[in-house]
Design a protein around this motif. Structure first.
Motif, PDB file in Angstrom:
ATOM      1  N   SER A  40       0.821  -1.203   0.000  1.00  0.00           N
ATOM      2  CA  SER A  40       0.000   0.000   0.000  1.00  0.00           C
ATOM      3  C   SER A  40       0.861   1.263   0.000  1.00  0.00           C
ATOM      4  N   ASN A  41       0.272   2.361  -0.440  1.00  0.00           N
ATOM      5  CA  ASN A  41       0.947   3.668  -0.433  1.00  0.00           C
ATOM      6  C   ASN A  41       0.763   4.298   0.949  1.00  0.00           C
ATOM      7  N   THR A  42       1.550   3.842   1.907  1.00  0.00           N
ATOM      8  CA  THR A  42       1.290   4.174   3.314  1.00  0.00           C
ATOM      9  C   THR A  42       1.786   5.540   3.767  1.00  0.00           C
ATOM     10  N   ILE A  43       2.777   6.106   3.085  1.00  0.00           N
ATOM     11  CA  ILE A  43       3.343   7.373   3.548  1.00  0.00           C
ATOM     12  C   ILE A  43       2.865   8.550   2.702  1.00  0.00           C
ATOM     13  N   PHE A  44       3.124   8.538   1.416  1.00  0.00           N
ATOM     14  CA  PHE A  44       2.832   9.697   0.581  1.00  0.00           C
ATOM     15  C   PHE A  44       1.339  10.027   0.550  1.00  0.00           C
ATOM     16  N   MET A  45       0.482   8.989   0.561  1.00  0.00           N
ATOM     17  CA  MET A  45      -0.956   9.223   0.625  1.00  0.00           C
ATOM     18  C   MET A  45      -1.531   8.787   1.972  1.00  0.00           C
ATOM     19  N   GLY A  46      -1.068   7.633   2.464  1.00  0.00           N
ATOM     20  CA  GLY A  46      -1.657   7.062   3.665  1.00  0.00           C
ATOM     21  C   GLY A  46      -1.567   7.938   4.892  1.00  0.00           C
ATOM     22  N   LEU A  47      -0.392   8.508   5.135  1.00  0.00           N
ATOM     23  CA  LEU A  47      -0.203   9.301   6.351  1.00  0.00           C
ATOM     24  C   LEU A  47      -1.034  10.592   6.348  1.00  0.00           C
ATOM     25  N   PRO A  48      -0.969  11.428   5.273  1.00  0.00           N
ATOM     26  CA  PRO A  48      -1.794  12.647   5.297  1.00  0.00           C
ATOM     27  C   PRO A  48      -3.293  12.369   5.306  1.00  0.00           C
ATOM     28  N   ILE A  49      -3.729  11.312   4.623  1.00  0.00           N
ATOM     29  CA  ILE A  49      -5.164  11.003   4.596  1.00  0.00           C
ATOM     30  C   ILE A  49      -5.623  10.461   5.941  1.00  0.00           C
ATOM     31  N   THR A  50      -4.820   9.609   6.549  1.00  0.00           N
ATOM     32  CA  THR A  50      -5.157   9.098   7.884  1.00  0.00           C
ATOM     33  C   THR A  50      -5.247  10.243   8.891  1.00  0.00           C
ATOM     34  N   ASN A  94      19.165  -2.581   0.238  1.00  0.00           N
ATOM     35  CA  ASN A  94      18.800  -1.474  -0.651  1.00  0.00           C
ATOM     36  C   ASN A  94      18.679  -0.205   0.192  1.00  0.00           C
ATOM     37  N   PRO A  95      19.017   0.941  -0.369  1.00  0.00           N
ATOM     38  CA  PRO A  95      19.117   2.188   0.422  1.00  0.00           C
ATOM     39  C   PRO A  95      17.881   2.518   1.246  1.00  0.00           C
ATOM     40  N   ALA A  96      16.686   2.312   0.680  1.00  0.00           N
ATOM     41  CA  ALA A  96      15.463   2.683   1.394  1.00  0.00           C
ATOM     42  C   ALA A  96      15.315   1.876   2.683  1.00  0.00           C
ATOM     43  N   LEU A  97      15.532   0.577   2.598  1.00  0.00           N
ATOM     44  CA  LEU A  97      15.379  -0.269   3.775  1.00  0.00           C
ATOM     45  C   LEU A  97      16.486  -0.004   4.799  1.00  0.00           C
ATOM     46  N   MET A 132       5.493   0.331   8.851  1.00  0.00           N
ATOM     47  CA  MET A 132       6.689  -0.472   9.110  1.00  0.00           C
ATOM     48  C   MET A 132       6.585  -1.846   8.442  1.00  0.00           C
ATOM     49  N   CYS A 133       5.433  -2.495   8.596  1.00  0.00           N
ATOM     50  CA  CYS A 133       5.230  -3.819   7.989  1.00  0.00           C
ATOM     51  C   CYS A 133       5.201  -3.716   6.469  1.00  0.00           C
ATOM     52  N   ASN A 134       4.485  -2.720   5.981  1.00  0.00           N
ATOM     53  CA  ASN A 134       4.340  -2.524   4.543  1.00  0.00           C
ATOM     54  C   ASN A 134       5.692  -2.244   3.883  1.00  0.00           C
ATOM     55  N   THR A 135       6.479  -1.369   4.515  1.00  0.00           N
ATOM     56  CA  THR A 135       7.792  -1.004   3.983  1.00  0.00           C
ATOM     57  C   THR A 135       8.741  -2.197   3.985  1.00  0.00           C
ATOM     58  N   SER A 136       8.721  -2.957   5.068  1.00  0.00           N
ATOM     59  CA  SER A 136       9.585  -4.132   5.158  1.00  0.00           C
ATOM     60  C   SER A 136       9.273  -5.118   4.035  1.00  0.00           C
ATOM     61  N   PHE A 137       7.987  -5.332   3.767  1.00  0.00           N
ATOM     62  CA  PHE A 137       7.593  -6.225   2.671  1.00  0.00           C
ATOM     63  C   PHE A 137       8.017  -5.646   1.323  1.00  0.00           C
ATOM     64  N   PHE A 138       7.693  -4.378   1.118  1.00  0.00           N
ATOM     65  CA  PHE A 138       7.891  -3.760  -0.201  1.00  0.00           C
ATOM     66  C   PHE A 138       9.350  -3.756  -0.621  1.00  0.00           C
ATOM     67  N   PHE A 139      10.245  -3.429   0.318  1.00  0.00           N
ATOM     68  CA  PHE A 139      11.658  -3.291  -0.049  1.00  0.00           C
ATOM     69  C   PHE A 139      12.476  -4.579   0.154  1.00  0.00           C
ATOM     70  N   THR A 140      11.806  -5.673   0.426  1.00  0.00           N
ATOM     71  CA  THR A 140      12.492  -6.976   0.457  1.00  0.00           C
ATOM     72  C   THR A 140      11.844  -7.884  -0.582  1.00  0.00           C
ATOM     73  N   VAL A 141      10.682  -8.427  -0.219  1.00  0.00           N
ATOM     74  CA  VAL A 141       9.969  -9.324  -1.133  1.00  0.00           C
ATOM     75  C   VAL A 141       9.548  -8.586  -2.405  1.00  0.00           C
ATOM     76  N   GLY A 142       9.020  -7.370  -2.234  1.00  0.00           N
ATOM     77  CA  GLY A 142       8.555  -6.609  -3.393  1.00  0.00           C
ATOM     78  C   GLY A 142       9.644  -6.335  -4.413  1.00  0.00           C
ATOM     79  N   ILE A 143      10.799  -5.891  -3.934  1.00  0.00           N
ATOM     80  CA  ILE A 143      11.930  -5.624  -4.837  1.00  0.00           C
ATOM     81  C   ILE A 143      12.330  -6.897  -5.580  1.00  0.00           C
TER      82      ILE A 143
END
Length: 312
Positions: free
Chosen positions: A106-116, A171-174, A133-144
């Motif tokens: 999911s787009n948890t920061i750029f859209m998720g945080l301000p909308i929440t 990867n730099p983001a993680l 935290m969970c979303n980012t961990s998935f995205f930049f490991t399994v997702g990549i």
């Protein structure tokens, strides 16, 4: 409701600026590659580091940590379901990695945080960051890994390689995310010059990411941004399957009502902003990634009304 819509319109405005400036020949393919490298290697890691040390406090994090189980399990379950939907929607083999990543993450920061924040207020931010935290961990490991596998070819024999695993985990983001997490947990002093530098550079993440989407749309051409059954599958994952999984799991893993609502809202955000950049960087199908991203944002204008009616 108005504040939520304004947040979405701001995102559209920045995408449109990227498109217009590309049409005026300010940006070209080389600029897309340069901006992508700047975001993925510098701005995004610093942004993640900053989010962890500014949005969380040590004691608060430990208090909330038990709530991380629900989003973590929901993402795993949604990922498993994404494999099923790959077959149901007959997704092309060279798009399956991108499809599964967009279906799950999911787009948890750029859209998720301000909308929440607009919907539930500032006190909901810690819950939103648990999902992040969970979303980012998935995205930049399994997702990549999934995105890269589209370039490598799904028919290739998979072999476990420790060096490849470490390279993807580093990867730099993680790395930025985990440095921020450790910094916060160890209660290291907040160094003002480092925070200021991270704030300035990390602040480039959202506008440049959105500019890049507009630039890619222009370079690709609107005729190539098509809605098809694969895009429909991604939208189904984002807006129905993902929040439904969170809701059903809450009967097994109970959490406070507000936390559940935030998790559901966070799980049902559009496709990650950086999908188009990453698909381009890893040689995956960037047209499919861009199409899914654009349609997920467009459809969110309607979806958010349904969510607010049902949940708020």
């Amino acid at each position: 409701m108005v504040a939520t819509y304004l947040n979405i319109l701001v995102i559209f405005a920045m995408i449109i600026i990227g498109y217009i400036l590309s049409a005026k020949k300010w940006f070209n393919n080389k600029m897309i590659d340069a901006f992508s490298k700047l975001v993925l290697n510098i701005a995004l890691p610093l942004n993640m580091y900053l989010n962890m040390i500014e949005k969380f406090e040590h004691d608060e994090f430990l208090t909330l940590a038990t709530g991380i189980v629900l989003p973590a399990v929901s993402i795993v379950v949604t990922f498993i379901l994404s494999k099923v939907f790959c077959s149901l929607f007959k997704v092309s083999t060279n798009r399956r990695g991108v499809f599964q990543t967009m279906f799950t993450a999911s787009n948890t920061i750029f859209m998720g945080l301000p909308i929440t924040t607009a919907v539930f207020g500032e006190h909901a931010i810690p819950y939103a960051l648990l999902y992040y935290m969970c979303n980012t961990s998935f995205f930049f490991t399994v997702g990549i890994s999934l995105i890269a596998s589209d370039r490598e070819g799904a028919s290739m024999t998979w072999k476990f390689d420790w060096r490849d695993l470490v390279r993807k985990l580093l990867n730099p983001a993680l790395v930025g995310f985990f440095i921020g997490l450790l910094w916060m947990l160890l209660e290291l002093p907040k160094i003002k010059p480092l925070l200021d530098f991270s704030r300035y550079m990390g602040g480039l993440t959202t506008p440049l990411s959105l500019f890049i989407i507009g630039m890619i749309v222009y370079q690709t051409g609107w005729k190539s941004i098509k809605f098809n059954h694969e895009v429909a599958g991604v939208l189904l994952g984002r807006y129905l399957v993902s929040p439904l999984v969170v809701y059903l799991l809450s009967f097994i893993i109970p959490v406070p009502v507000l936390m559940l609502k935030v998790f559901m809202l966070q799980s049902a955000m559009p496709v990650q902003n950086s999908m188009a950049m990453l698909a381009r960087a890893y040689g995956a199908d960037e047209v499919f990634a861009t199409s899914s991203l654009i349609y997920s944002i467009l459809s969110y204008l309607v979806v958010i009304i349904v969510y607010l009616f049902l949940w708020i």
